[in-house]
Design an enzyme around this catalytic site. Sequence first.
Site, PDB file in Angstrom:
ATOM      1  CB  SER A  20      -0.886   0.024   1.247  1.00 32.47           C
ATOM      2  OG  SER A  20      -1.788  -1.039   1.224  1.00 32.47           O
ATOM      3  NE  ARG A  24      -2.598   4.665   0.397  1.00 40.81           N
ATOM      4  CZ  ARG A  24      -3.187   3.486   0.107  1.00 40.81           C
ATOM      5  NH1 ARG A  24      -2.492   2.497  -0.400  1.00 40.81           N
ATOM      6  NH2 ARG A  24      -4.483   3.326   0.329  1.00 40.81           N
ATOM      7  NE  ARG A 119     -10.599  -6.831  -6.488  1.00 40.21           N
ATOM      8  CZ  ARG A 119      -9.540  -6.481  -5.772  1.00 40.21           C
ATOM      9  NH1 ARG A 119      -8.336  -6.568  -6.296  1.00 40.21           N
ATOM     10  NH2 ARG A 119      -9.694  -6.035  -4.549  1.00 40.21           N
ATOM     11  CB  SER A 164     -12.939   0.455   0.836  1.00 40.43           C
ATOM     12  OG  SER A 164     -12.037   0.596  -0.236  1.00 40.43           O
ATOM     13  CG  ASP A 311      -5.221  -7.231   2.237  1.00 40.91           C
ATOM     14  OD1 ASP A 311      -6.381  -7.375   1.800  1.00 40.91           O
ATOM     15  OD2 ASP A 311      -4.494  -6.263   1.922  1.00 40.91           O
ATOM     16  CE  LYS A 338     -10.334  -6.990   0.354  1.00 41.91           C
ATOM     17  NZ  LYS A 338      -9.942  -5.586   0.216  1.00 41.91           N
ATOM     18  NE  ARG A 342      -7.661 -12.670  -1.059  1.00 40.91           N
ATOM     19  CZ  ARG A 342      -6.906 -11.587  -0.945  1.00 40.91           C
ATOM     20  NH1 ARG A 342      -7.067 -10.758   0.082  1.00 40.91           N
ATOM     21  NH2 ARG A 342      -5.975 -11.324  -1.845  1.00 40.91           N
TER      22      ARG A 342
HETATM   23  C1  S3P Z   1      -5.527  -1.456   0.086  1.00 43.38           C
HETATM   24  C2  S3P Z   1      -6.734  -1.492   0.706  1.00 43.38           C
HETATM   25  C3  S3P Z   1      -7.491  -2.732   0.965  1.00 43.38           C
HETATM   26  C4  S3P Z   1      -6.598  -3.955   0.858  1.00 43.38           C
HETATM   27  C5  S3P Z   1      -5.741  -3.910  -0.369  1.00 43.38           C
HETATM   28  C6  S3P Z   1      -4.838  -2.690  -0.352  1.00 43.38           C
HETATM   29  C7  S3P Z   1      -4.871  -0.152  -0.151  1.00 43.38           C
HETATM   30  O1  S3P Z   1      -8.525  -2.854   0.002  1.00 43.38           O
HETATM   31  O2  S3P Z   1      -7.395  -5.124   0.851  1.00 43.38           O
HETATM   32  O3  S3P Z   1      -4.934  -5.071  -0.459  1.00 43.38           O
HETATM   33  O4  S3P Z   1      -3.674  -0.114  -0.480  1.00 43.38           O
HETATM   34  O5  S3P Z   1      -5.547   0.875   0.006  1.00 43.38           O
HETATM   35  P1  S3P Z   1      -9.967  -2.146   0.202  1.00 43.38           P
HETATM   36  O6  S3P Z   1      -9.780  -0.699   0.220  1.00 43.38           O
HETATM   37  O7  S3P Z   1     -10.768  -2.616  -0.973  1.00 43.38           O
HETATM   38  O8  S3P Z   1     -10.478  -2.695   1.507  1.00 43.38           O
END
Ligand code: S3P
Length: 425
Positions: A20, A24, A119, A164, A311, A338, A342
């Site tokens: 993540s 970013r 998705r 999310s 996750d 996801k 899952r």
């Molecule tokens: C993420 C947010 C999560 C996570 C994903 C990475 C991110 O997803 O499951 O692996 O980097 O913002 P969601 O925002 O769909 O919950």
Amino acid sequence: MEIKKQTSLKGEIAVPGDKSISHRAVMFGALADGTTRITHFLKGADCLSTISCFRKMGILIEEKDDEVLVHGKGLYGLQAPKSVLDVGNSGTTTRLISGILAGQNFISELNGDASIQSRPMKRIITPLLSMGADITSIKGNGCAPLRISGHPLSAVSYNSPVSSAQVKSCILLAGMYADDVTRVTEPVLSRNHTEIMLRYFGADITSTGTTASISPAPVLKARDIPVPGDISSAAYFIAAGLLTPNSEILIRNVGVNHTRDGILRVCRDMGARITLVNVRQEGEPTADLLVQSSHLHGTTIGGSIIPALIDEIPMLAVMAAFAEGTTIIKDAQELKVKESNRIDVMVNNLKRMGADIEAADDGMIIHGGAPLHGALIDSCMDHRVAMSFAVAGTICNGTMEIKGAECVNISYPSFYEDLYSLGGK
Ligand code: S3P
């Protein structure tokens, strides 16, 4: 890939950079003035998709051994891509980049692999439309491919129905191109890396409870970003160390941000011996984790902790199958959307190993402790499923065979090497 039972796992590893945070750092670096230097960047397929999308929009990005240099061009410096932006398997790339593209002065299209094309993208399309964005699902099914015709946006106060970080981040990024302060409220706080990092780049962004607000038109300044190790990748070695007898593993340099540390809280609840050593602040809270073999028992996982471990649920489901007693995982409907469904994929594969497990609409119920044996597992090309069953293979009797094992490349290219380095076969 075939995995065999281990008698002991011992040693030290440093898991790769947080996925993540790596995404970013590239995105915000591209929108900043000057050169952003990212160390311990995750060179997994997902983050490489983000790099390739920004290169297509005219951003010079240099990949060195353990660092990435992003030569940012400021908030309005992106150029129209000459072809479709390929997001690969990455939901984070798709949803975050859409917020940025909605505010540009050009038209773009995004597409990715079969998983990405199934998705849900309505969760970002709806709020972006309410900001006046021009975004469409090209096939009209609410999924990618997406077409975005960028222009200036109107600020909104959005109450997100889902917790999310991808939705929240998408709206906050669009908010940089809006005419006033944009606010997002979510039911439960999701990971807050966007808020932390955008503030560090100079944005006026605040958080109160589960609401994050951003002022428009920030001047972002390039930064050095040290990426901590990914706790979601550490999760596999936490589980392997706890469940394999006679084991002790030191996992160095793991990000332990409270919006991500649900796995540690649940493991402790299950009776795990995990010690945080050398806790420090390196942009994000970071620590080394000492994991020792433990006798685990069942627990209930639900409510506000879910976004902090979403996750890690595939790995937790495997742990629960080896633990004594019953584990209930609830409030986790998000698992269905996801990289794979899952709930179904974990339940079906754990049943193949002999586990006593049932699917629920919002999670699963696992009666742990039944003797588990190796089986032929279909990862459904979901990286977290493949790694969870690789760990299961180090503990169960017989040989585990994993179909599509190479998909670990998405988030942890050196996963199997790290497992071997601890004595795994
Ligand atoms: C993420 C947010 C999560 C996570 C994903 C990475 C991110 O997803 O499951 O692996 O980097 O913002 P969601 O925002 O769909 O919950």
